[in-house]
Structures are given as structure tokens and as C-alpha cells.
Design a protein around this motif. Structure first.
Motif, PDB file in Angstrom:
ATOM      1  N   PRO A  49       0.802  -1.231   0.000  1.00 10.67           N
ATOM      2  CA  PRO A  49       0.000   0.000   0.000  1.00 10.67           C
ATOM      3  C   PRO A  49       0.837   1.285   0.000  1.00 10.67           C
ATOM      4  O   PRO A  49       0.317   2.357  -0.275  1.00 10.67           O
ATOM      5  N   TYR A  50       2.150   1.174   0.337  1.00  6.12           N
ATOM      6  CA  TYR A  50       3.037   2.332   0.302  1.00  6.12           C
ATOM      7  C   TYR A  50       4.152   2.072  -0.708  1.00  6.12           C
ATOM      8  O   TYR A  50       4.742   0.997  -0.722  1.00  6.12           O
ATOM      9  N   HIS A  51       4.432   3.064  -1.524  1.00 10.05           N
ATOM     10  CA  HIS A  51       5.478   2.943  -2.526  1.00 10.05           C
ATOM     11  C   HIS A  51       6.812   3.246  -1.848  1.00 10.05           C
ATOM     12  O   HIS A  51       7.090   4.386  -1.478  1.00 10.05           O
ATOM     13  N   GLN A  52       7.651   2.219  -1.691  1.00  8.90           N
ATOM     14  CA  GLN A  52       8.926   2.375  -1.013  1.00  8.90           C
ATOM     15  C   GLN A  52      10.051   2.165  -2.018  1.00  8.90           C
ATOM     16  O   GLN A  52      10.102   1.157  -2.721  1.00  8.90           O
ATOM     17  N   VAL A  53      10.967   3.148  -2.097  1.00  7.04           N
ATOM     18  CA  VAL A  53      11.984   3.173  -3.143  1.00  7.04           C
ATOM     19  C   VAL A  53      13.338   3.518  -2.535  1.00  7.04           C
ATOM     20  O   VAL A  53      13.426   4.363  -1.642  1.00  7.04           O
ATOM     21  N   GLN A  54      14.389   2.874  -3.036  1.00  7.97           N
ATOM     22  CA  GLN A  54      15.751   3.129  -2.564  1.00  7.97           C
ATOM     23  C   GLN A  54      16.651   3.474  -3.743  1.00  7.97           C
ATOM     24  O   GLN A  54      16.664   2.768  -4.754  1.00  7.97           O
ATOM     25  N   ILE A  87      26.157  -0.311  -3.283  1.00  5.68           N
ATOM     26  CA  ILE A  87      26.035   0.837  -2.408  1.00  5.68           C
ATOM     27  C   ILE A  87      24.664   1.496  -2.571  1.00  5.68           C
ATOM     28  O   ILE A  87      24.149   1.635  -3.677  1.00  5.68           O
ATOM     29  N   THR A  88      24.076   1.911  -1.446  1.00  8.98           N
ATOM     30  CA  THR A  88      22.834   2.667  -1.477  1.00  8.98           C
ATOM     31  C   THR A  88      23.127   4.134  -1.167  1.00  8.98           C
ATOM     32  O   THR A  88      24.144   4.464  -0.546  1.00  8.98           O
ATOM     33  N   ILE A  89      22.234   5.009  -1.599  1.00  6.07           N
ATOM     34  CA  ILE A  89      22.388   6.440  -1.377  1.00  6.07           C
ATOM     35  C   ILE A  89      21.230   6.926  -0.514  1.00  6.07           C
ATOM     36  O   ILE A  89      20.066   6.858  -0.927  1.00  6.07           O
ATOM     37  N   GLY A  90      21.546   7.387   0.684  1.00  7.36           N
ATOM     38  CA  GLY A  90      20.507   7.894   1.575  1.00  7.36           C
ATOM     39  C   GLY A  90      19.571   6.803   2.058  1.00  7.36           C
ATOM     40  O   GLY A  90      19.837   5.599   1.911  1.00  7.36           O
ATOM     41  N   ASN A  91      18.461   7.216   2.613  1.00  6.36           N
ATOM     42  CA  ASN A  91      17.452   6.293   3.120  1.00  6.36           C
ATOM     43  C   ASN A  91      16.378   6.049   2.071  1.00  6.36           C
ATOM     44  O   ASN A  91      16.180   6.857   1.167  1.00  6.36           O
ATOM     45  N   ALA A  92      15.690   4.941   2.211  1.00  9.75           N
ATOM     46  CA  ALA A  92      14.586   4.643   1.307  1.00  9.75           C
ATOM     47  C   ALA A  92      13.460   5.651   1.516  1.00  9.75           C
ATOM     48  O   ALA A  92      13.189   6.077   2.641  1.00  9.75           O
TER      49      ALA A  92
END
Length: 302
Positions: A49-54, A87-92
């Protein structure tokens, strides 16, 4: 004729603690102020139900030490060259709750509210295609939307639940909602964080390859006849004792704009994990599913 060119293959893995690491859809967003810089790359974690993106950087990685609690079967695939985490950039980012579906389907009428058989939490299937304002407004026949959107396709299914194994539950009740049956839906979201979903269609399924006569394809079908296609018809999509002209499982893994024709898209999907198929769908038809005109609805008094 379809020519596929492999441009890049990721050799890193990405997930995060507590995230169900499956069916991440990858999309890019161009730099709005510096067109000469590389586009940002994002991975969709959840659709609804929530669009979560990283945001991720596939080309950058760090070594991952093998864990002692890995199962033995994992070691077969976890060679030292593959122990990398991108590597990820910032928070989702996490958007507000997605809007209601643009239309209802038979499952909602038969099983209203919390008894609905399909999981509310949907995974990505394939993403994404850009839709301009003209695409969304169907070439000027409407004037309701003023911003471009990104469109993807997600999937959900009827999950197995413990009561399927209970002997005191009548089989006829279990047969009303057979598990591991798949449906898909379109969703459209803003092209910038937090990537708020602005619309989603109701559920749909993609059909079988048309039947042939003497191994000859019907005139509207292109390509080469696949003799294994007939096998996918042994397991159709079923809900509430209704048999649909679709496989039990269709999984969309490709959704792209058609080369040389920005008004159309190509969808590639698998049928019952057996055979693949490609279909062409015009953008205006997808827009009608996402933003249906109430005047187009047909009401019947039963």
C-alpha cells in the motif's frame, strides 16, 4: 522481428535488513537540472500500500563476509567473487498510501473488505515506461492531468494460508479461492521522490497464446509457433468457480516503450513458468485503465 542487446549485467546484489529480497524493479530518473549527468538509479522495494523506493549505485559495491549461519545450499552460489553488496544512497523513501484501484474486479464483489483473496502488498513485476501529459490525456481527448508520470506493472497472488490444510474446512470452500493464482495491475507515480502513486488500475490477467490449427499461427499473431503453449492451458486462473482465459500464473518481466513508436508499449510475460509471450499495448489503453472515464462505464441491472 525483435533484437535484444545486452548492455549491462549487474554483478552485485542488494537488499536491506528486514526487507523481503525479491522482485525489485529497477528504474532511472534523468537529472532535471543537469541533462549531461548520468541518471539516478532506483530500486522499488514495495509497490502497495506504500510505494517504497531506494536509490542505488550498481557500479559501486563493498565486500560481504560470508556468514556462519548460511545454509549449505547457499554456499553453492556464494563464491568469493560474488560476495558484493551494492552501495545505497541515503534512506529509502516511502510515499503516502496508494489510491484505490480505478475499477473493481470479481474478487472484490465476491469477497469484500478484509476477506479479499489477493494480497494487498504487491511486488514489482516490470518497470517503467514514461507517460507524457499527452499520453495520460489520451492525445488531447481529456484535460485532467498536467504532469508526466512513470508507469509500471505490479503483481500479487492468492497466498497459501494454514486453513487450506485443515480437514474440517470443506473442500468446496477452498476451491472458491485456490491459492498461488496471479493477477497484475498498472500503477502510475510521480517521477521524483517520494514517488507518490497517483493511480492504479484494477486487477487483470494476460491470456494464453491463441490456439492454432495444424501448427499455423492465427493472422494477428507474429513470431513462430511454440508447441509447448498448449501445456499452459492445463492450469487456468480460477476464482469463485469462474475460469478465466488466462494461465494460473502469468508473470510480467518486460515493460518497455515500443522502439520507433512512442505511443505504444511492449509487455513480455511468462505463462505458468513454461513459455514466454510478447504483446503490444497502446499507451492510450493503459491510460484508460488507470484513469477511466465514468461515461465509458457500462451499467447492467441484474
Amino acid at each position: 522481428f525483435l533484437e535484444v542487446t545486452l548492455a549491462h549485467q549487474f554483478n552485485t546484489l542488494w537488499t536491506d535488513e528486514g526487507i523481503y529480497a525479491k522482485n525489485f524493479a529497477i528504474f532511472t530518473v534523468p537529472n532535471a537540472t543537469h541533462s549531461d549527468t548520468p541518471a539516478s538509479i532506483y530500486a522499488e522495494i514495495h509497490i502497495t500500500p506504500y510505494h517504497q523506493v531506494q536509490q542505488i549505485e550498481p557500479e559501486r559495491f563493498e565486500k560481504v563476509s560470508p556468514k556462519r549461519d548460511f545454509k549449505k545450499r547457499t554456499h553453492r552460489y556464494d563464491s568469493s567473487s560474488n560476495r558484493r553488496s551494492m552501495i545505497t544512497i541515503g534512506n529509502a523513501t516511502k510515499s503516502d498510501i496508494a489510491p484505490l484501484a480505478s475499477f473493481s474486479t470479481v474478487d472484490e464483489h465476491r469477497f469484500p473488505g478484509k476477506s479479499a483473496p489477493f494480497k494487498e502488498s504487491a511486488h514489482g513485476g516490470s518497470c517503467c515506461v514514461s507517460f507524457s501529459v499527452d499520453d495520460i490525456n489520451i492525445d488531447g481527448t481529456r484535460n485532467n492531468h498536467h504532469e508526466s508520470l512513470i508507469v509500471g506493472i505490479a503483481h500479487t497472488k492468492v497466498s497459501w494460508k494454514p486453513w487450506y490444510g485443515k480437514s474440517h474446512i470443506p473442500q468446496k470452500e477452498k476451491d472458491l479461492v485456490p491459492h498461488t493464482h496471479y493477477v497484475s495491475f498498472f500503477y502510475a507515480f510521480d517521477p521524483q521522490p517520494p514517488f507518490q502513486i497517483r493511480a492504479r488500475s484494477g486487477y487483470f490477467c494476460l491470456g494464453h497464446a491463441p490456439e492454432t490449427f495444424d501448427d499455423t499461427l492465427q493472422p494477428e499473431e507474429g513470431g513462430v509457433f511454440n508447441p509447448h503453449s498448449v501445456l499452459t492451458r492445463n492450469r487456468p486462473l480460477l476464482q469463485y468457480n469462474v475460469t478465466f482465459d488466462c494461465p494460473q500464473m502469468h508473470y510480467i518481466s518486460t515493460f518497455i516503450e515500443k522502439a520507433g513508436d512512442p505511443t505504444s508499449t511492449v509487455i513480455g510475460y511468462g505463462l505458468n513458468d513454461c513459455t514466454p509471450r510478447l504483446v503490444e499495448v497502446e499507451k492510450k489503453e493503459i491510460s484508460r485503465l488507470l484513469f477511466p472515464d465514468p461515461m465509458d462505464m457500462v451499467l447492467k441491472i441484474l
